[in-house]
Write an enzyme that holds these catalytic residues in place. Structure first.
Site, PDB file in Angstrom:
ATOM      1  CG  ASP A  16      42.728 -21.423   6.180  1.00 27.53           C
ATOM      2  OD1 ASP A  16      43.768 -21.438   6.861  1.00 27.53           O
ATOM      3  OD2 ASP A  16      42.546 -20.832   5.163  1.00 27.53           O
ATOM      4  CG  HIS A  33      47.646 -24.585  15.604  1.00 30.67           C
ATOM      5  ND1 HIS A  33      47.263 -24.714  14.294  1.00 30.67           N
ATOM      6  CD2 HIS A  33      48.636 -23.729  15.607  1.00 30.67           C
ATOM      7  CE1 HIS A  33      47.767 -23.727  13.472  1.00 30.67           C
ATOM      8  NE2 HIS A  33      48.877 -23.107  14.201  1.00 30.67           N
ATOM      9  CG  LEU A 127      35.441 -42.060   9.188  1.00 30.05           C
ATOM     10  CD1 LEU A 127      34.699 -41.765   7.679  1.00 30.05           C
ATOM     11  CD2 LEU A 127      35.150 -41.069  10.023  1.00 30.05           C
TER      12      LEU A 127
END
Length: 237
Positions: A16, A33, A127
């Site tokens: 956020d 962004h 991962l």
């Protein structure tokens, strides 16, 4: 918390603050962004360094479709470019990409890029990067209920046999463990329709830093804060 459990197996992040970061600098929201790509790389590096096995990123919610069309279009283009550019490095690092959410609303181009990234990174052992795209926890739970109801209607399952495990196994996240730690950047203290079922006993951490400023050091602080928590899951010591 025992020593072996002081490192979360699964970290989920609500990324956020991109828009606010850009506005504070007199930039277009899209530039926020773009600046938010590097913190993804930093989080992957830090997660691998700590031995975290699953990293879920809330990348695009169902509610995000309500943003201005030009911003959504820019986000989709950025997503495609990022998938293409980052996949070779993710393969090198042993990172496997997976997705939760309803991908059917995305364009054929976005769906193709995502599918290719999943296929090319399959088998990564370091991962698992889980991208929550067009994701809404309420929608996910609703779809799970529909699947269960269809099984009951088909006579495969009795209503009395429905358990928490039945619900969990019907969610998008069924292949993955529940998050141990949920981080939301920018100082906002809410989950915003993210992993509501799965995060019922997760530790929550709300740093004030905006997402584009989230560094490896910030990730380290989140892990260190988690290690100080005493997780009891409703029980007592």
């Amino acid at each position: 918390m025992s020593e072996q459990n002081r490192i979360p197996q699964h970290v989920a992040i609500i990324m956020d603050g991109n828009g606010r970061w850009a506005e504070l600098r007199g930039k277009e929201r899209y530039e926020g962004h773009v600046a938010g790509v590097e913190p993804v790389r930093a989080s992957l590096r830090a997660a691998a360094r700590w031995g975290v096995k699953y990293l879920t990123l809330y990348a695009f919610s169902t509610e995000n479709w309500g943003r201005p069309t030009h911003e959504v279009d820019a986000l989709m283009e950025l997503f495609c470019k990022s998938v293409v550019n980052e996949t070779p490095e993710l393969i090198r690092q042993g990172v496997e990409i997976r997705m939760i959410g309803d991908r059917t609303r995305f364009s054929e181009k976005v769906q193709r890029y995502l599918c290719e990234a999943e296929q090319r990174t399959a088998g990564g052992k370091t991962l698992t990067l889980i991208l929550a795209l067009n994701y809404s926890s309420r929608s996910e739970i609703t779809r799970a209920v529909q699947r269960i109801a269809a099984r009951v209607a088909a006579g495969e399952l009795a209503p009395g046999e429905i358990s928490e495990g039945t619900v969990s196994a019907s969610l998008d996240t069924a292949p993955y463990p529940n998050p141990d730690l949920v981080v939301r950047t920018s100082g906002e203290c809410r989950l915003s329709n993210f992993l509501l079922w799965q995060a019922s006993y997760a530790e929550l951490y709300f740093p004030e830093v905006l997402w584009p400023d989230f560094t490896e050091e910030e990730f380290d602080r989140a892990i260190e804060e988690y290690a100080r928590r005493d997780r009891r899951f409703g029980l007592v010591k």
